[in-house]
Design a protein around this motif. Structure first.
Motif, PDB file in Angstrom:
ATOM      1  N   UNK B  35       0.833  -1.205   0.000  1.00 43.14           N
ATOM      2  CA  UNK B  35       0.000   0.000   0.000  1.00 43.14           C
ATOM      3  C   UNK B  35       0.869   1.257   0.000  1.00 43.14           C
ATOM      4  N   UNK B  36       1.970   1.215   0.767  1.00 41.27           N
ATOM      5  CA  UNK B  36       2.837   2.394   0.789  1.00 41.27           C
ATOM      6  C   UNK B  36       3.502   2.607  -0.572  1.00 41.27           C
ATOM      7  N   UNK B  37       3.789   1.508  -1.272  1.00 41.55           N
ATOM      8  CA  UNK B  37       4.352   1.645  -2.618  1.00 41.55           C
ATOM      9  C   UNK B  37       3.371   2.387  -3.517  1.00 41.55           C
ATOM     10  N   UNK B  38       2.094   1.983  -3.441  1.00 36.57           N
ATOM     11  CA  UNK B  38       1.080   2.663  -4.259  1.00 36.57           C
ATOM     12  C   UNK B  38       0.944   4.126  -3.845  1.00 36.57           C
ATOM     13  N   UNK B  39       0.972   4.369  -2.516  1.00 32.40           N
ATOM     14  CA  UNK B  39       0.836   5.740  -2.028  1.00 32.40           C
ATOM     15  C   UNK B  39       2.003   6.600  -2.512  1.00 32.40           C
ATOM     16  N   UNK B  40       3.197   6.024  -2.503  1.00 26.74           N
ATOM     17  CA  UNK B  40       4.375   6.802  -2.879  1.00 26.74           C
ATOM     18  C   UNK B  40       4.365   7.116  -4.366  1.00 26.74           C
ATOM     19  N   UNK B  41       3.922   6.142  -5.166  1.00 21.61           N
ATOM     20  CA  UNK B  41       3.895   6.395  -6.605  1.00 21.61           C
ATOM     21  C   UNK B  41       2.731   7.304  -7.000  1.00 21.61           C
ATOM     22  N   UNK B  42       1.551   7.065  -6.388  1.00 21.36           N
ATOM     23  CA  UNK B  42       0.366   7.799  -6.844  1.00 21.36           C
ATOM     24  C   UNK B  42       0.208   9.137  -6.124  1.00 21.36           C
ATOM     25  N   UNK B  43       0.742   9.244  -4.908  1.00 22.56           N
ATOM     26  CA  UNK B  43       0.526  10.449  -4.113  1.00 22.56           C
ATOM     27  C   UNK B  43      -0.929  10.591  -3.675  1.00 22.56           C
ATOM     28  N   UNK B  44      -1.729   9.542  -3.890  1.00 21.12           N
ATOM     29  CA  UNK B  44      -3.157   9.563  -3.552  1.00 21.12           C
ATOM     30  C   UNK B  44      -3.349   9.578  -2.022  1.00 21.12           C
ATOM     31  N   UNK B  45      -4.096  10.575  -1.487  1.00 19.31           N
ATOM     32  CA  UNK B  45      -4.283  10.633  -0.028  1.00 19.31           C
ATOM     33  C   UNK B  45      -4.977   9.397   0.538  1.00 19.31           C
ATOM     34  N   UNK B  46      -5.829   8.730  -0.261  1.00 17.27           N
ATOM     35  CA  UNK B  46      -6.489   7.512   0.227  1.00 17.27           C
ATOM     36  C   UNK B  46      -5.444   6.436   0.525  1.00 17.27           C
ATOM     37  N   UNK B  47      -4.487   6.279  -0.390  1.00 20.73           N
ATOM     38  CA  UNK B  47      -3.437   5.283  -0.162  1.00 20.73           C
ATOM     39  C   UNK B  47      -2.590   5.647   1.043  1.00 20.73           C
ATOM     40  N   UNK B  48      -2.349   6.947   1.223  1.00 19.10           N
ATOM     41  CA  UNK B  48      -1.545   7.365   2.367  1.00 19.10           C
ATOM     42  C   UNK B  48      -2.283   7.063   3.678  1.00 19.10           C
ATOM     43  N   UNK B  49      -3.588   7.320   3.684  1.00 17.61           N
ATOM     44  CA  UNK B  49      -4.369   7.016   4.893  1.00 17.61           C
ATOM     45  C   UNK B  49      -4.376   5.513   5.172  1.00 17.61           C
ATOM     46  N   UNK B  50      -4.455   4.739   4.098  1.00 16.88           N
ATOM     47  CA  UNK B  50      -4.403   3.276   4.272  1.00 16.88           C
ATOM     48  C   UNK B  50      -3.067   2.857   4.875  1.00 16.88           C
ATOM     49  N   UNK B  51      -1.983   3.445   4.356  1.00 18.80           N
ATOM     50  CA  UNK B  51      -0.654   3.080   4.857  1.00 18.80           C
ATOM     51  C   UNK B  51      -0.552   3.370   6.347  1.00 18.80           C
ATOM     52  N   UNK B 208     -19.123   3.526   7.127  1.00 17.54           N
ATOM     53  CA  UNK B 208     -18.036   4.460   7.410  1.00 17.54           C
ATOM     54  C   UNK B 208     -17.970   5.583   6.371  1.00 17.54           C
ATOM     55  N   UNK B 209     -17.424   6.728   6.791  1.00 17.76           N
ATOM     56  CA  UNK B 209     -17.190   7.803   5.813  1.00 17.76           C
ATOM     57  C   UNK B 209     -15.936   7.517   4.994  1.00 17.76           C
ATOM     58  N   UNK B 210     -15.104   6.546   5.487  1.00 14.70           N
ATOM     59  CA  UNK B 210     -13.847   6.199   4.795  1.00 14.70           C
ATOM     60  C   UNK B 210     -14.093   5.049   3.830  1.00 14.70           C
ATOM     61  N   UNK B 211     -15.144   5.171   2.994  1.00 14.10           N
ATOM     62  CA  UNK B 211     -15.514   4.051   2.128  1.00 14.10           C
ATOM     63  C   UNK B 211     -14.402   3.634   1.181  1.00 14.10           C
ATOM     64  N   UNK B 212     -13.701   4.642   0.622  1.00 15.77           N
ATOM     65  CA  UNK B 212     -12.640   4.313  -0.345  1.00 15.77           C
ATOM     66  C   UNK B 212     -11.532   3.510   0.314  1.00 15.77           C
ATOM     67  N   UNK B 213     -11.114   3.993   1.512  1.00 15.29           N
ATOM     68  CA  UNK B 213     -10.036   3.316   2.236  1.00 15.29           C
ATOM     69  C   UNK B 213     -10.396   1.854   2.454  1.00 15.29           C
ATOM     70  N   UNK B 214     -11.628   1.608   2.932  1.00 15.60           N
ATOM     71  CA  UNK B 214     -11.943   0.244   3.335  1.00 15.60           C
ATOM     72  C   UNK B 214     -12.397  -0.636   2.175  1.00 15.60           C
ATOM     73  N   UNK B 215     -12.934  -0.046   1.126  1.00 18.13           N
ATOM     74  CA  UNK B 215     -13.234  -0.872  -0.046  1.00 18.13           C
ATOM     75  C   UNK B 215     -11.943  -1.404  -0.663  1.00 18.13           C
ATOM     76  N   UNK B 216     -10.980  -0.478  -0.848  1.00 20.66           N
ATOM     77  CA  UNK B 216      -9.689  -0.900  -1.413  1.00 20.66           C
ATOM     78  C   UNK B 216      -8.992  -1.905  -0.499  1.00 20.66           C
ATOM     79  N   UNK B 217      -9.056  -1.630   0.805  1.00 18.71           N
ATOM     80  CA  UNK B 217      -8.379  -2.526   1.754  1.00 18.71           C
ATOM     81  C   UNK B 217      -9.007  -3.910   1.735  1.00 18.71           C
ATOM     82  N   UNK B 218     -10.350  -3.953   1.716  1.00 21.84           N
ATOM     83  CA  UNK B 218     -11.030  -5.244   1.716  1.00 21.84           C
ATOM     84  C   UNK B 218     -10.624  -6.065   0.491  1.00 21.84           C
TER      85      UNK B 218
END
Lengths: 246, 416
Positions: B35-51, B208-218
């Motif tokens: 997840x951190x790899x994706x966050x680092x490449x994409x800069x997407x805040x959702x990925x950062x929150x997941x990390x 949850x309001x963090x739907x993106x975080x948890x959909x991707x995580x699931x």
């Protein structure tokens, strides 16, 4: 070669982890409020994981290069080593858990665990070293054990003086007088090295048979391990400017 | 209980407790690194929150893995000096490699990762979590080499009553170690995967309001868990071919095989009971297999359901089921270890050194003291940590302290 490898990790542990154990012992003196204590812990926070692992490595070296001594030393000092482990676990739990839940009582409890665990670690080391060094056991061993524990505390204070700022730094520097923080730290480090070497000379350091195979591998690894630790020290070379993650 | 039973119980409790946390560490570290790899490449805040969210749970869990691991390492010399004296020149080498090649680096870099957040360059920080993950694998690898030697000793000769390492390559290539390493590592991916999926499902169920975080995580969790199950089962299946005759005989329960294994060992070691307790081995093995079947039965359809977005967001009974599944891989792991270790009995080093010969000369009182003390301390700490994992998992990404930026930052001054 085997003896050098063992000495490297044991002495490295005493000097490096001795400092964070000492800071834990001096925590009530250095940090008078919860926020001050958090800042004092920030002085050791980035290092303690990388420091305690020197003892894990020393135990691994003992298992690989001195297996007979490993069994004799650990099972022969069973109660003391068990006490050391319990203190170690308590200290680490205190550090990790203090910040997990907001609330004064929770934090005070786990700070208490850090202090008690640090004292327990220093005293168990004192007991072990006085057994190995002076062959004293029982109630009389409390005396040399207290001397070793005092060395841990002093070493921690000198390290804290190097890492903290303002009033916390002044409190920690009380032992240095005008002598300079780095020089006092060097002095307590030298004391640890001396105690460690003397204790090592008293041990029956008979290597096992895997040395010719294993020791060169370990020697080749040492520069890499030191470089990894060096990166941590470089990254956190500045004085503490506020609370850390813990 | 006699002293050998007490020492065995002490080691079993420590190793069992350790492994619960290790399994989650190995799985979660991998997912955090991905997840951190994706966050680092994409800069997407959702990925950062997941990390940060999964990273925080990883760190809470890791702390317990360390403290139980320390006690386990020292217990070998404390309570099993007969083993270190007899076989330490061989399997001690694997333990030494574990501490130096793997754990030393893992621990050093984990400190750098936790405290170096917002301090290190983000690419360096990403490299650090990958080093932590890969050295965690290396740690498991060398531990399994050591364990594999105890299961199926190779690469040694017996000299003056002690084993000597003559073929390091054979010890490392030991199939009893390699296959088990694959089994354990894939099992850890299953553990981490179902954990991430179950926690995510909890939040989705609560709208949850963090739907993106948890959909991707699931999706990541189930996406790792199902293939992980197949790999685990494959290695497990191959593992049956690397097992000692005593364990196979106990597992099959065949009187013929039991007699053959007993006769083979008695020919070398004289009369005595050389076989493991059949009922424990069978119960542990069946438990592991039943739990695998349940996970596969529920994991397969879940893998398909997760592909449909409205289902991921809204199918609440399924969310509840996924959350309830979190403990299953842990239970299967423990059952697997009981199967492997009890199935090796009464041998510490199979066919060479019995468990009672492996023990240190310790008094009953000392063992009762250490067993009581370790059980009490670990009992409390495990309860506290499981509670904390639950609490932080429930609170969601909004309350994560890991990777938080400091509020005020004065000008830094060098300390050395």
């Amino acid at each position: 070669m085997e003896i050098f490898v063992l000495a490297f990790f044991v002495l490295g542990y005493l000097v490096l982890a001795g400092a964070d154990i000492g800071v834990g012992m001096a925590l009530p003196y250095l940090g008078r409020s919860a926020s001050e204590r958090r800042e004092v812990i920030a002085a050791i926070a980035p290092f303690f994981l990388g420091n305690e692992v020197w003892l894990v490595a020393a135990a691994g070296v003992l298992a690989g290069l001195f297996p007979e001594l490993e069994g004799e030393l650990l099972s022969g000092n069973y109660t003391m080593v068990v006490a050391l482990l319990l203190a170690w676990v308590t200290r680490d739990a205190g550090l990790w858990l203090r910040g997990r839940v907001p609330g004064a009582r929770w934090q005070a409890f786990w700070d208490g665990a850090t202090v008690a665990g640090s004292w327990g670690l220093a005293l168990s080391w004192g007991g072990l070293l006085s057994h190995v060094l002076l062959d004293i056991q029982g109630p009389l061993a409390a005396l040399p054990a207290l001397v070793v524990a005092a060395l841990f505390a002093a070493h921690g204070m000198t390290f804290a003086a190097l890492r903290l700022r303002g009033v916390l730094r002044e409190r920690a520097a009380v032992l240095s007088g005008g002598a300079g923080e780095a020089r006092t730290y060097a002095l307590t480090s030298a004391a640890f090295l001396t105690v460690g070497v003397l204790a090592g000379l008293r041990l029956p350091l008979e290597p096992g048979t895997s040395g010719p195979l294993l020791a060169p591998v370990v020697l080749a690894l040492i520069p890499l391990l030191v470089a990894a630790q060096g990166w941590v020290w470089w990254t956190f070379r500045h004085r503490v400017t506020g609370p850390s993650y813990l | 209980m006699d002293t050998v039973d007490l020492a065995r119980l002490q080691f079993a409790l420590t190793a069992g407790a350790h492994f619960l946390f290790v399994a989650l560490t190995l799985g979660l570290a991998t997912l955090v690194a991905v997840v951190q790899t994706r966050a680092t490449f994409s800069g997407d805040p959702v990925h950062l929150r997941m990390t940060r969210f999964w990273g925080q749970l990883y760190v809470i869990n890791y702390a317990m893995g360390i403290v139980t691991g320390l006690v386990m390492e020292f217990q070998l010399g404390l309570a099993w000096s007969g083993l270190t004296e007899y076989a330490g020149d061989v399997f001690g080498a694997a333990l030494a490699m574990e501490t130096l090649v793997a754990f030393f680096v893992e621990s050093t870099f984990l400190g750098l990762w936790i405290f170096g957040w917002n301090k290190l360059n983000r690419w360096a920080h990403l490299a650090v979590i990958w080093v932590v993950t890969l050295t965690a694998y290396a740690s498991a690898f060398w531990i399994m080499i050591a364990n594999g030697f105890l299961q199926h000793p190779v690469g040694h000769v017996l000299e003056n009553g002690r084993l000597r390492l003559v073929d390091f390559g054979a010890m490392v290539a030991n199939p009893a170690a390699q296959v088990a390493f694959g089994h354990v590592l894939a099992g850890a991916m299953v553990t981490g995967g179902f954990f991430v999926a179950g926690v995510s499902a909890y939040h989705l169920r609560r709208r949850t309001v963090e739907r993106d975080v948890f959909r991707k995580s699931l999706r990541i969790g189930l996406g790792v868990a199902l293939p992980g199950l197949f790999v685990t089962a494959t290695f497990g299946g191959i593992g049956f071919q690397t097992m000692q005759p005593g364990k196979v005989a106990a597992w099959t329960g065949s009187a013929e095989r039991l007699a053959a294994a007993q006769a083979e060992l008695a020919a070398v070691h004289g009369p005595g009971d050389h076989l493991p307790p059949v009922d424990v081995v069978q119960t542990a093995g069946i438990t592991m297999l039943v739990l695998f079947a349940v996970m596969l039965f529920l994991g397969g359809p879940s893998f398909l359901l997760m592909l449909v977005r409205p289902v991921v967001h809204g199918f609440r009974p399924w969310h509840g089921l996924l959350t309830l599944m979190i403990p299953l891989p842990f239970a299967a792991m423990l059952a697997g270890w009981v199967f492997r270790e009890v199935g090796r009995q009464p041998w510490a080093v199979y066919g060479l050194l019995t468990t009672s010969e492996a023990m240190s000369p310790l008094s009953h009182g000392r063992l009762v003291f250490s067993l009581t003390a370790f059980t009490a301390v670990f009992g409390v700490l495990i309860a506290v940590n499981v509670w904390l994992l639950g609490r932080h998992a429930r609170r969601g990404p909004g309350a994560v302290a890991l990777g938080d930026r400091p509020v005020e930052a004065p000008v830094p001054v060098l300390s050395f």
